[in-house]
Design an enzyme around this catalytic site. Structure first.
Site, mmCIF file in Angstrom:
data_model
loop_
_atom_site.group_PDB
_atom_site.id
_atom_site.type_symbol
_atom_site.label_atom_id
_atom_site.label_comp_id
_atom_site.label_asym_id
_atom_site.label_seq_id
_atom_site.Cartn_x
_atom_site.Cartn_y
_atom_site.Cartn_z
ATOM 1 N N HIS A 46 0.122 -13.599 -2.730
ATOM 2 C CA HIS A 46 -0.886 -12.962 -1.875
ATOM 3 C C HIS A 46 -2.269 -13.195 -2.447
ATOM 4 O O HIS A 46 -2.438 -13.606 -3.591
ATOM 5 C CB HIS A 46 -0.635 -11.448 -1.753
ATOM 6 C CG HIS A 46 0.471 -11.108 -0.819
ATOM 7 N ND1 HIS A 46 1.789 -11.070 -1.219
ATOM 8 C CD2 HIS A 46 0.475 -10.829 0.507
ATOM 9 C CE1 HIS A 46 2.550 -10.746 -0.189
ATOM 10 N NE2 HIS A 46 1.781 -10.601 0.874
ATOM 11 N N LYS A 79 -5.230 -8.031 -3.235
ATOM 12 C CA LYS A 79 -4.089 -7.140 -3.018
ATOM 13 C C LYS A 79 -3.902 -6.212 -4.214
ATOM 14 O O LYS A 79 -3.892 -6.647 -5.352
ATOM 15 C CB LYS A 79 -2.825 -7.954 -2.772
ATOM 16 C CG LYS A 79 -1.616 -7.086 -2.380
ATOM 17 C CD LYS A 79 -0.466 -7.913 -1.866
ATOM 18 C CE LYS A 79 0.741 -7.084 -1.489
ATOM 19 N NZ LYS A 79 0.461 -6.035 -0.471
HETATM 20 N N1 LIG Z 1 2.870 -4.004 7.394
HETATM 21 C C1 LIG Z 1 2.218 -5.146 7.501
HETATM 22 O O1 LIG Z 1 2.533 -6.003 8.365
HETATM 23 C C2 LIG Z 1 1.059 -5.391 6.595
HETATM 24 C C3 LIG Z 1 0.739 -4.466 5.649
HETATM 25 N N2 LIG Z 1 -0.384 -4.602 4.893
HETATM 26 C C4 LIG Z 1 -0.707 -3.485 3.993
HETATM 27 O O2 LIG Z 1 -1.740 -2.733 4.605
HETATM 28 C C5 LIG Z 1 -2.530 -2.094 3.589
HETATM 29 C C6 LIG Z 1 -3.988 -2.398 3.836
HETATM 30 O O3 LIG Z 1 -4.177 -3.776 3.643
HETATM 31 P P1 LIG Z 1 -5.656 -4.379 3.823
HETATM 32 O O4 LIG Z 1 -6.153 -4.090 5.184
HETATM 33 O O5 LIG Z 1 -5.605 -5.773 3.326
HETATM 34 O O6 LIG Z 1 -6.461 -3.497 2.768
HETATM 35 P P2 LIG Z 1 -8.029 -3.122 2.775
HETATM 36 O O7 LIG Z 1 -8.301 -2.527 1.443
HETATM 37 O O8 LIG Z 1 -8.813 -4.302 3.253
HETATM 38 O O9 LIG Z 1 -8.145 -2.002 3.909
HETATM 39 C C7 LIG Z 1 -7.771 -0.673 3.701
HETATM 40 C C8 LIG Z 1 -8.849 0.189 4.363
HETATM 41 O O10 LIG Z 1 -8.448 1.566 4.312
HETATM 42 C C9 LIG Z 1 -9.609 2.328 4.095
HETATM 43 N N3 LIG Z 1 -9.311 3.681 3.628
HETATM 44 C C10 LIG Z 1 -9.055 4.098 2.371
HETATM 45 N N4 LIG Z 1 -8.895 5.442 2.343
HETATM 46 C C11 LIG Z 1 -9.032 5.874 3.623
HETATM 47 C C12 LIG Z 1 -8.992 7.149 4.261
HETATM 48 N N5 LIG Z 1 -8.778 8.271 3.541
HETATM 49 N N6 LIG Z 1 -9.189 7.214 5.610
HETATM 50 C C13 LIG Z 1 -9.427 6.082 6.329
HETATM 51 N N7 LIG Z 1 -9.499 4.836 5.785
HETATM 52 C C14 LIG Z 1 -9.304 4.753 4.448
HETATM 53 C C15 LIG Z 1 -10.389 1.503 3.073
HETATM 54 O O11 LIG Z 1 -11.751 1.930 3.024
HETATM 55 C C16 LIG Z 1 -10.213 0.101 3.640
HETATM 56 O O12 LIG Z 1 -11.230 -0.225 4.557
HETATM 57 C C17 LIG Z 1 -1.977 -2.596 2.261
HETATM 58 O O13 LIG Z 1 -1.071 -1.661 1.753
HETATM 59 C C18 LIG Z 1 -1.233 -3.872 2.646
HETATM 60 O O14 LIG Z 1 -0.174 -4.189 1.761
HETATM 61 C C19 LIG Z 1 -1.238 -5.672 5.030
HETATM 62 C C20 LIG Z 1 -0.953 -6.650 5.954
HETATM 63 C C21 LIG Z 1 0.245 -6.605 6.785
HETATM 64 O O1 LIG Z 2 -1.537 -6.948 1.342
HETATM 65 C C1 LIG Z 2 -1.326 -7.837 2.210
HETATM 66 O O2 LIG Z 2 -2.162 -8.659 2.615
HETATM 67 C C2 LIG Z 2 0.044 -7.871 2.799
HETATM 68 N N1 LIG Z 2 0.860 -6.897 2.459
HETATM 69 C C3 LIG Z 2 2.153 -6.682 3.037
HETATM 70 C C4 LIG Z 2 3.186 -6.541 1.928
HETATM 71 O O3 LIG Z 2 2.813 -5.934 0.876
HETATM 72 O O4 LIG Z 2 4.327 -6.986 2.140
HETATM 73 C C5 LIG Z 2 2.509 -7.627 4.149
HETATM 74 C C6 LIG Z 2 1.878 -8.982 4.087
HETATM 75 O O5 LIG Z 2 2.610 -9.801 3.196
HETATM 76 C C7 LIG Z 2 0.423 -8.960 3.739
#
Ligand SMILES: NC(=O)C1=CN([C@@H]2O[C@H](COP(=O)(O)OP(=O)(O)OC[C@H]3O[C@@H](n4cnc5c(N)ncnc54)[C@H](O)[C@@H]3O)[C@@H](O)[C@H]2O)C=CC1
Ligand SMILES: O=C(O)C1=N[C@H](C(=O)O)C[C@H](O)C1
Length: 267
Positions: free
Chosen positions: A155, A159
């Site tokens: 990643h 991350k």
């Molecule tokens: N399930 C899926 O398909 C996927 C899951 N993810 C996961 O999603 C999560 C976020 O990933 P990203 O967007 O890359 O991270 P990021 O750090 O870019 O975005 C997270 C956002 O949440 C905000 N945040 C933090 N505390 C908050 C609160 N109390 N209230 C509202 N907003 C708050 C942050 O300010 C930030 O803007 C990670 O855990 C990642 O692993 C990421 C991509 C795909």
């Molecule tokens: O943090 C990310 O970007 C992603 N997180 C998810 C994970 O932890 O599996 C899904 C995806 O791979 C992207």
């Protein structure tokens, strides 16, 4: 028309989810939430989505946002997601959680809270990864104990959690198929004279760097042959489209904790 609120609106996923909501039929963006004190609070949510102004300001008022939606999509952190799950449970609103890095205890708390409302919790919302989850079970069951299993995920450098939630789920699927307890057989660390590999362990390796969106390979390593199953994400848009699909699916379902395979009908 399903009213969707997006939590984590200024994040890498939040912006893409807002764009996906705007592109989808049958849904509307009812609100966008960021943490109190975030510099984008008060700004138009469209800017982080690359849409220009869309007339929805980013708020930090969780209760007001939950009150105004049918379902909350939350891609933040486990602790934040659990607070959002509590807020949705109080107001009997559905939630879709994509955050990863939950401890087993946090996952148990999520399951408890989801007794009150319908909730989707999925570490990966792409169709491709969820198909991989399905076929990994068949591959592991068919190959049995004669093939050593190793999982490598890669990643981007931003991350915060490791290994990825997707890699953990892949490990859990394989472990369950082989009658093993993932939490006992996962090996995250090999260093120094660590001895020969055991038959039962599942090696979990992590690569971090640059702007890698998300890559996962499961190796089934035998004597004289090897099977590799790889999923590569080239964009975050299939995660965001999957989250909107989950949001449309979960509204009106019975209370409980669902995953993306329920949403996609892959069980
Ligand atoms: N399930 C899926 O398909 C996927 C899951 N993810 C996961 O999603 C999560 C976020 O990933 P990203 O967007 O890359 O991270 P990021 O750090 O870019 O975005 C997270 C956002 O949440 C905000 N945040 C933090 N505390 C908050 C609160 N109390 N209230 C509202 N907003 C708050 C942050 O300010 C930030 O803007 C990670 O855990 C990642 O692993 C990421 C991509 C795909
Ligand atoms: O943090 C990310 O970007 C992603 N997180 C998810 C994970 O932890 O599996 C899904 C995806 O791979 C992207």
């Amino acid at each position: 028309m399903v009213k969707i609120a997006v939590c984590g609106a200024a994040g890498r996923m939040g912006g893409r989810i807002i764009a996906a909501v705007r592109e989808a039929d049958g849904v509307e963006l009812s609100g966008a939430l960021e943490r109190p004190g975030h510099p984008m609070v008060g700004q138009d949510a469209g800017f982080n989505a690359g849409l220009g102004a869309i007339g929805v300001a980013i708020s930090d008022d969780l209760n007001a946002l939950v009150a105004g939606c049918d379902v909350l999509i939350d891609f933040t952190t486990p602790k934040v997601s659990l607070k959002n799950l509590e807020a949705c449970a109080l107001k009997k609103k559905a939630i879709v959680i994509g955050s990863t890095g939950f401890t087993p205890e946090e996952r148990a708390l999520a399951a408890e809270l989801a007794k009150e409302i319908p909730a989707v919790l999925a570490p990966n919302m792409s169709v491709g990864v969820n198909v991989c989850f399905k076929i990994l079970k068949d591959i592991a069951q068919t190959l049995g104990d004669d093939f050593d299993v190793e999982i490598v995920e890669a990643h981007h450098k931003m991350k915060k959690d490791s290994p990825s939630g997707t890699a953990v789920r892949m490990g859990e699927v394989v472990a369950e198929a082989l009658g093993r307890d993932y939490n006992k057989v996962a090996n995250y660390h090999r260093e120094g004279i660590c001895g020969e590999r055991t038959k039962e362990e599942i090696g979990m390796q992590t690569v971090r760097g640059g702007d890698i969106v998300g890559e996962h390979t499961v190796y089934f390593i035998g004597m004289g042959e090897r099977i590799e199953l790889t999923h590569r994400a080239m964009s975050r848009d299939m995660f965001s489209r999957g989250s909107v699909r989950a949001a449309q699916w979960i509204v009106g379902k019975k209370p409980g904790l669902y995953d993306m395979q329920d949403v996609l009908g892959l069980k």
